[in-house]
Motif scaffolding. Sequence first.
Motif, PDB file in Angstrom:
ATOM      1  N   ALA A  56      53.955  39.691  26.263  1.00 22.15           N
ATOM      2  CA  ALA A  56      54.936  39.639  27.347  1.00 22.15           C
ATOM      3  C   ALA A  56      55.120  38.194  27.803  1.00 22.15           C
ATOM      4  O   ALA A  56      54.180  37.403  27.798  1.00 22.15           O
ATOM      5  CB  ALA A  56      54.468  40.495  28.508  1.00 22.15           C
ATOM      6  N   ASP A  57      56.348  37.873  28.216  1.00 19.71           N
ATOM      7  CA  ASP A  57      56.622  36.545  28.758  1.00 19.71           C
ATOM      8  C   ASP A  57      56.147  36.432  30.202  1.00 19.71           C
ATOM      9  O   ASP A  57      55.944  35.350  30.714  1.00 19.71           O
ATOM     10  CB  ASP A  57      58.110  36.235  28.673  1.00 19.71           C
ATOM     11  CG  ASP A  57      58.579  36.080  27.244  1.00 19.71           C
ATOM     12  OD1 ASP A  57      57.782  35.643  26.399  1.00 19.71           O
ATOM     13  OD2 ASP A  57      59.749  36.397  26.970  1.00 19.71           O
ATOM     14  N   GLY A  58      56.007  37.558  30.869  1.00 22.77           N
ATOM     15  CA  GLY A  58      55.575  37.572  32.259  1.00 22.77           C
ATOM     16  C   GLY A  58      55.515  38.999  32.759  1.00 22.77           C
ATOM     17  O   GLY A  58      55.778  39.931  32.013  1.00 22.77           O
ATOM     18  N   PRO A  59      55.153  39.175  34.041  1.00 25.76           N
ATOM     19  CA  PRO A  59      55.056  40.529  34.592  1.00 25.76           C
ATOM     20  C   PRO A  59      56.397  41.255  34.516  1.00 25.76           C
ATOM     21  O   PRO A  59      57.427  40.589  34.468  1.00 25.76           O
ATOM     22  CB  PRO A  59      54.646  40.300  36.043  1.00 25.76           C
ATOM     23  CG  PRO A  59      54.231  38.866  36.145  1.00 25.76           C
ATOM     24  CD  PRO A  59      54.833  38.145  34.992  1.00 25.76           C
ATOM     25  N   PRO A  60      56.419  42.554  34.517  1.00 25.72           N
ATOM     26  CA  PRO A  60      55.289  43.462  34.649  1.00 25.72           C
ATOM     27  C   PRO A  60      54.577  43.672  33.314  1.00 25.72           C
ATOM     28  O   PRO A  60      55.205  43.658  32.260  1.00 25.72           O
ATOM     29  CB  PRO A  60      55.936  44.767  35.125  1.00 25.72           C
ATOM     30  CG  PRO A  60      57.303  44.734  34.549  1.00 25.72           C
ATOM     31  CD  PRO A  60      57.693  43.272  34.522  1.00 25.72           C
ATOM     32  N   TYR A  61      53.279  43.843  33.385  1.00 24.32           N
ATOM     33  CA  TYR A  61      52.464  44.040  32.200  1.00 24.32           C
ATOM     34  C   TYR A  61      52.083  45.518  32.057  1.00 24.32           C
ATOM     35  O   TYR A  61      51.923  46.219  33.052  1.00 24.32           O
ATOM     36  CB  TYR A  61      51.174  43.214  32.282  1.00 24.32           C
ATOM     37  CG  TYR A  61      51.428  41.726  32.340  1.00 24.32           C
ATOM     38  CD1 TYR A  61      51.867  41.048  31.220  1.00 24.32           C
ATOM     39  CD2 TYR A  61      51.228  41.015  33.513  1.00 24.32           C
ATOM     40  CE1 TYR A  61      52.100  39.680  31.263  1.00 24.32           C
ATOM     41  CE2 TYR A  61      51.458  39.655  33.566  1.00 24.32           C
ATOM     42  CZ  TYR A  61      51.893  38.989  32.442  1.00 24.32           C
ATOM     43  OH  TYR A  61      52.130  37.651  32.478  1.00 24.32           O
ATOM     44  N   ALA A  62      51.894  45.954  30.829  1.00 21.80           N
ATOM     45  CA  ALA A  62      51.428  47.317  30.569  1.00 21.80           C
ATOM     46  C   ALA A  62      49.973  47.425  30.993  1.00 21.80           C
ATOM     47  O   ALA A  62      49.231  46.442  30.969  1.00 21.80           O
ATOM     48  CB  ALA A  62      51.574  47.646  29.092  1.00 21.80           C
ATOM     49  N   GLU A  63      49.555  48.631  31.367  1.00 22.74           N
ATOM     50  CA  GLU A  63      48.152  48.855  31.728  1.00 22.74           C
ATOM     51  C   GLU A  63      47.340  49.204  30.488  1.00 22.74           C
ATOM     52  O   GLU A  63      47.840  49.850  29.570  1.00 22.74           O
ATOM     53  CB  GLU A  63      48.041  50.000  32.732  1.00 22.74           C
ATOM     54  CG  GLU A  63      48.614  49.684  34.089  1.00 22.74           C
ATOM     55  CD  GLU A  63      48.488  50.860  35.041  1.00 22.74           C
ATOM     56  OE1 GLU A  63      48.363  52.016  34.573  1.00 22.74           O
ATOM     57  OE2 GLU A  63      48.523  50.616  36.245  1.00 22.74           O
ATOM     58  N   THR A 119      47.396  44.247  30.773  1.00 23.67           N
ATOM     59  CA  THR A 119      47.247  43.704  29.427  1.00 23.67           C
ATOM     60  C   THR A 119      48.135  42.478  29.283  1.00 23.67           C
ATOM     61  O   THR A 119      48.751  42.039  30.250  1.00 23.67           O
ATOM     62  CB  THR A 119      47.668  44.741  28.370  1.00 23.67           C
ATOM     63  OG1 THR A 119      49.076  44.967  28.501  1.00 23.67           O
ATOM     64  CG2 THR A 119      46.915  46.046  28.529  1.00 23.67           C
ATOM     65  N   GLU A 120      48.220  41.939  28.079  1.00 24.71           N
ATOM     66  CA  GLU A 120      49.098  40.809  27.794  1.00 24.71           C
ATOM     67  C   GLU A 120      50.447  41.294  27.260  1.00 24.71           C
ATOM     68  O   GLU A 120      51.264  40.502  26.851  1.00 24.71           O
ATOM     69  CB  GLU A 120      48.444  39.906  26.748  1.00 24.71           C
ATOM     70  CG  GLU A 120      47.115  39.344  27.199  1.00 24.71           C
ATOM     71  CD  GLU A 120      46.416  38.576  26.097  1.00 24.71           C
ATOM     72  OE1 GLU A 120      46.711  38.798  24.908  1.00 24.71           O
ATOM     73  OE2 GLU A 120      45.550  37.756  26.429  1.00 24.71           O
ATOM     74  N   TYR A 121      50.672  42.602  27.273  1.00 24.45           N
ATOM     75  CA  TYR A 121      51.845  43.188  26.652  1.00 24.45           C
ATOM     76  C   TYR A 121      52.847  43.664  27.696  1.00 24.45           C
ATOM     77  O   TYR A 121      52.475  44.012  28.817  1.00 24.45           O
ATOM     78  CB  TYR A 121      51.412  44.339  25.749  1.00 24.45           C
ATOM     79  CG  TYR A 121      50.341  43.909  24.773  1.00 24.45           C
ATOM     80  CD1 TYR A 121      50.614  42.944  23.806  1.00 24.45           C
ATOM     81  CD2 TYR A 121      49.054  44.408  24.848  1.00 24.45           C
ATOM     82  CE1 TYR A 121      49.633  42.523  22.935  1.00 24.45           C
ATOM     83  CE2 TYR A 121      48.070  43.996  23.972  1.00 24.45           C
ATOM     84  CZ  TYR A 121      48.362  43.054  23.015  1.00 24.45           C
ATOM     85  OH  TYR A 121      47.399  42.631  22.149  1.00 24.45           O
ATOM     86  N   PRO A 139      42.529  42.402  26.976  1.00 26.69           N
ATOM     87  CA  PRO A 139      41.752  41.575  26.043  1.00 26.69           C
ATOM     88  C   PRO A 139      40.294  42.015  25.895  1.00 26.69           C
ATOM     89  O   PRO A 139      39.746  41.990  24.797  1.00 26.69           O
ATOM     90  CB  PRO A 139      41.851  40.172  26.640  1.00 26.69           C
ATOM     91  CG  PRO A 139      43.152  40.184  27.387  1.00 26.69           C
ATOM     92  CD  PRO A 139      43.264  41.583  27.954  1.00 26.69           C
ATOM     93  N   VAL A 140      39.654  42.447  26.986  1.00 27.37           N
ATOM     94  CA  VAL A 140      38.245  42.857  26.912  1.00 27.37           C
ATOM     95  C   VAL A 140      38.110  44.132  26.083  1.00 27.37           C
ATOM     96  O   VAL A 140      37.289  44.206  25.160  1.00 27.37           O
ATOM     97  CB  VAL A 140      37.658  43.061  28.330  1.00 27.37           C
ATOM     98  CG1 VAL A 140      36.261  43.662  28.255  1.00 27.37           C
ATOM     99  CG2 VAL A 140      37.634  41.746  29.082  1.00 27.37           C
ATOM    100  N   CYS A 141      38.908  45.151  26.385  1.00 33.25           N
ATOM    101  CA  CYS A 141      38.827  46.409  25.642  1.00 33.25           C
ATOM    102  C   CYS A 141      39.257  46.219  24.188  1.00 33.25           C
ATOM    103  O   CYS A 141      38.715  46.848  23.287  1.00 33.25           O
ATOM    104  CB  CYS A 141      39.664  47.487  26.311  1.00 33.25           C
ATOM    105  SG  CYS A 141      38.975  48.052  27.895  1.00 33.25           S
ATOM    106  N   GLU A 142      40.233  45.339  23.963  1.00 34.44           N
ATOM    107  CA  GLU A 142      40.680  45.050  22.599  1.00 34.44           C
ATOM    108  C   GLU A 142      39.530  44.459  21.784  1.00 34.44           C
ATOM    109  O   GLU A 142      39.293  44.849  20.641  1.00 34.44           O
ATOM    110  CB  GLU A 142      41.857  44.074  22.659  1.00 34.44           C
ATOM    111  CG  GLU A 142      42.654  43.986  21.408  1.00 34.44           C
ATOM    112  CD  GLU A 142      43.927  43.192  21.638  1.00 34.44           C
ATOM    113  OE1 GLU A 142      43.876  41.952  21.448  1.00 34.44           O
ATOM    114  OE2 GLU A 142      44.940  43.789  21.992  1.00 34.44           O
TER     115      GLU A 142
END
Length: 62
Positions: free
Chosen positions: A20-27, A35-37, A48-51
């Motif tokens: 993602a370029d910015g918020p909102p982010y997926a949970e 997440t970063e997505y 990132p931690v769970c990944e």
Amino acid sequence: MSDDGDMGYCLIDATRPPKADGPPYAECVLCWEPTEYPESYKGITLCPVCEWQEAQRTACSG
């Protein structure tokens, strides 16, 4: 090892959603942290931690 030149042992699909370029982010589907997505992504998203933890659990040994 196969004769077709395939050097890998794991057959896990490692495709990832776009960053993602910015918020909102997926949970994250495991811990509900951001997440970063992008939120609009349909599918399994991990923080990132769970990944990293999932990669450790599914890593091939040997």
